[in-house]
Design a protein around this motif. Sequence first.
Motif, PDB file in Angstrom:
ATOM      1  N   GLY A 220      59.825  -7.154 -44.661  1.00  0.00           N
ATOM      2  CA  GLY A 220      58.427  -6.834 -44.862  1.00  0.00           C
ATOM      3  C   GLY A 220      58.020  -5.924 -43.775  1.00  0.00           C
ATOM      4  N   SER A 221      56.932  -5.397 -43.620  1.00  0.00           N
ATOM      5  CA  SER A 221      56.435  -4.249 -42.924  1.00  0.00           C
ATOM      6  C   SER A 221      55.997  -4.730 -41.457  1.00  0.00           C
ATOM      7  N   GLY A 222      55.623  -6.011 -41.285  1.00  0.00           N
ATOM      8  CA  GLY A 222      55.099  -6.706 -40.224  1.00  0.00           C
ATOM      9  C   GLY A 222      55.520  -6.217 -38.857  1.00  0.00           C
ATOM     10  N   PHE A 223      56.979  -6.538 -38.712  1.00  0.00           N
ATOM     11  CA  PHE A 223      57.566  -6.161 -37.617  1.00  0.00           C
ATOM     12  C   PHE A 223      57.400  -4.959 -36.928  1.00  0.00           C
ATOM     13  N   MET A 224      57.709  -4.008 -37.949  1.00  0.00           N
ATOM     14  CA  MET A 224      57.767  -2.480 -37.751  1.00  0.00           C
ATOM     15  C   MET A 224      56.193  -2.075 -37.318  1.00  0.00           C
ATOM     16  N   THR A 225      55.261  -2.728 -38.083  1.00  0.00           N
ATOM     17  CA  THR A 225      53.929  -2.354 -37.662  1.00  0.00           C
ATOM     18  C   THR A 225      53.595  -2.505 -36.226  1.00  0.00           C
ATOM     19  N   LEU A 226      54.103  -3.888 -35.818  1.00  0.00           N
ATOM     20  CA  LEU A 226      53.564  -4.353 -34.480  1.00  0.00           C
ATOM     21  C   LEU A 226      54.451  -3.416 -33.565  1.00  0.00           C
ATOM     22  N   THR A 227      55.812  -3.379 -33.345  1.00  0.00           N
ATOM     23  CA  THR A 227      56.480  -2.483 -32.674  1.00  0.00           C
ATOM     24  C   THR A 227      56.127  -1.128 -32.310  1.00  0.00           C
ATOM     25  N   TRP A 228      55.677  -0.494 -33.381  1.00  0.00           N
ATOM     26  CA  TRP A 228      55.498   0.945 -33.220  1.00  0.00           C
ATOM     27  C   TRP A 228      53.996   1.243 -33.134  1.00  0.00           C
ATOM     28  N   CYS A 229      53.003   0.158 -33.280  1.00  0.00           N
ATOM     29  CA  CYS A 229      51.428   0.234 -32.717  1.00  0.00           C
ATOM     30  C   CYS A 229      51.785  -0.109 -31.357  1.00  0.00           C
ATOM     31  N   SER A 230      52.492  -0.687 -30.551  1.00  0.00           N
ATOM     32  CA  SER A 230      52.688  -0.900 -29.525  1.00  0.00           C
ATOM     33  C   SER A 230      52.920   0.278 -28.637  1.00  0.00           C
ATOM     34  N   CYS A 231      53.830   0.882 -29.495  1.00  0.00           N
ATOM     35  CA  CYS A 231      54.634   2.161 -28.635  1.00  0.00           C
ATOM     36  C   CYS A 231      53.434   3.333 -28.665  1.00  0.00           C
ATOM     37  N   VAL A 232      52.705   3.372 -29.848  1.00  0.00           N
ATOM     38  CA  VAL A 232      51.680   4.445 -29.916  1.00  0.00           C
ATOM     39  C   VAL A 232      50.577   3.865 -28.830  1.00  0.00           C
ATOM     40  N   THR A 233      50.233   2.888 -28.839  1.00  0.00           N
ATOM     41  CA  THR A 233      49.205   2.537 -27.967  1.00  0.00           C
ATOM     42  C   THR A 233      49.606   2.739 -26.375  1.00  0.00           C
ATOM     43  N   SER A 234      50.840   2.451 -26.064  1.00  0.00           N
ATOM     44  CA  SER A 234      51.333   2.886 -24.698  1.00  0.00           C
ATOM     45  C   SER A 234      51.005   4.253 -24.597  1.00  0.00           C
ATOM     46  N   LEU A 235      51.612   5.169 -25.786  1.00  0.00           N
ATOM     47  CA  LEU A 235      51.541   6.622 -25.627  1.00  0.00           C
ATOM     48  C   LEU A 235      50.088   7.004 -25.327  1.00  0.00           C
ATOM     49  N   LEU A 236      49.128   6.495 -26.111  1.00  0.00           N
ATOM     50  CA  LEU A 236      47.775   6.818 -25.886  1.00  0.00           C
ATOM     51  C   LEU A 236      47.379   6.536 -24.378  1.00  0.00           C
ATOM     52  N   ALA A 237      47.875   5.463 -23.924  1.00  0.00           N
ATOM     53  CA  ALA A 237      47.123   5.038 -22.523  1.00  0.00           C
ATOM     54  C   ALA A 237      48.039   6.058 -21.429  1.00  0.00           C
ATOM     55  N   THR A 238      49.172   6.586 -21.843  1.00  0.00           N
ATOM     56  CA  THR A 238      49.830   7.614 -21.079  1.00  0.00           C
ATOM     57  C   THR A 238      48.677   8.908 -21.122  1.00  0.00           C
ATOM     58  N   GLY A 239      48.124   9.256 -22.174  1.00  0.00           N
ATOM     59  CA  GLY A 239      47.381  10.386 -22.275  1.00  0.00           C
ATOM     60  C   GLY A 239      46.129  10.206 -21.198  1.00  0.00           C
ATOM     61  N   ALA A 240      45.575   8.703 -21.728  1.00  0.00           N
ATOM     62  CA  ALA A 240      44.256   8.566 -20.779  1.00  0.00           C
ATOM     63  C   ALA A 240      44.587   8.562 -19.329  1.00  0.00           C
ATOM     64  N   TRP A 241      45.882   8.272 -18.677  1.00  0.00           N
ATOM     65  CA  TRP A 241      45.832   8.359 -17.199  1.00  0.00           C
ATOM     66  C   TRP A 241      46.200   9.785 -16.914  1.00  0.00           C
ATOM     67  N   LEU A 242      46.585  10.514 -17.856  1.00  0.00           N
ATOM     68  CA  LEU A 242      46.530  12.092 -17.568  1.00  0.00           C
ATOM     69  C   LEU A 242      45.033  12.616 -17.388  1.00  0.00           C
ATOM     70  N   VAL A 243      44.372  12.205 -17.852  1.00  0.00           N
ATOM     71  CA  VAL A 243      42.832  12.389 -17.771  1.00  0.00           C
ATOM     72  C   VAL A 243      42.467  11.924 -16.311  1.00  0.00           C
ATOM     73  N   VAL A 244      42.768  10.473 -15.998  1.00  0.00           N
ATOM     74  CA  VAL A 244      42.427   9.899 -14.761  1.00  0.00           C
ATOM     75  C   VAL A 244      42.855  10.832 -13.529  1.00  0.00           C
ATOM     76  N   ASP A 245      44.316  11.291 -13.780  1.00  0.00           N
ATOM     77  CA  ASP A 245      44.972  11.898 -12.724  1.00  0.00           C
ATOM     78  C   ASP A 245      44.491  13.327 -12.309  1.00  0.00           C
ATOM     79  N   LYS A 246      43.537  13.908 -12.991  1.00  0.00           N
ATOM     80  CA  LYS A 246      43.141  15.143 -13.004  1.00  0.00           C
ATOM     81  C   LYS A 246      42.141  15.427 -11.781  1.00  0.00           C
TER      82      LYS A 246
END
Length: 246
Positions: A220-246
């Motif tokens: 199914g697609s369930g496992f891949m959806t969860l693992t890649w969503c967690s990765c993308v969310t973490s990437l977005l968090a990295t971008g958000a940290w860049l804004v905080v670090d400015k």
Amino acid sequence: MARLPPSPKAVAPTVLSLLSFVLVVVLMAIGSSPDWQSFALISIDTTTLKRAFYTGAGSGLPIHDVYSLHLQTTCESYLIKASEVKFADVVCKEPSTYVKFFPLVFIQNDLTTHRSRQTVDSLRIPGGIQDIFTKKYNMILHVAFILYIFAITSAGAGILLGGAAMFNVFGKVAFVGLGNSVLSTLLLFVASTMTTAIQSNATSVINALGAPIGISAFHGSGFMTLTWCSCVTSLLATGAWLVVDK
């Protein structure tokens, strides 16, 4: 020294780190539960083999319909094909940090348990279906599991660092949070890539080897959806940290 005022910019990376943390925790939880068969990393279907055997021999083949691999366990079940496919009589092994998927051994165990005269060899089930796991994919999945554990730890640290950044607990908290988020994203990316490779490559190999005798693989697609969503969310968090670090 006067404490710096609270930083509302840190709310975004905190929330995103929390979301990534929750997604990975859910991924780990369903990877050890018999209630989430549709989220299996890969499942081997023997129903066509069983039908062909019944047609030729006039008797049933006493093996399960499905043998599935999960992040922390392996399961055996039967399929009920009505308006939608459902799994029944699911039996899973005890959750483990090092799952070993031996589909031919599981099939032979079923045959032996039911005192069948048939064997894996007499059914001409290709050994390559199991070899890909014993020689490579079992170990790769174990490494991916370890990476997920580190990713959970890193995401949890990100939540704490986000809280510290909101209240400016120490001066370099945003920089530390950024570095931690990069690490978490990298861990999740590598783990997701490894599990995706297992799912895609193993499915292709099993379908190629098993087609002549009626064995196939699906997922199914369930496992891949969860693992890649967690990765993308973490990437977005990295971008958000860049804004905080400015």
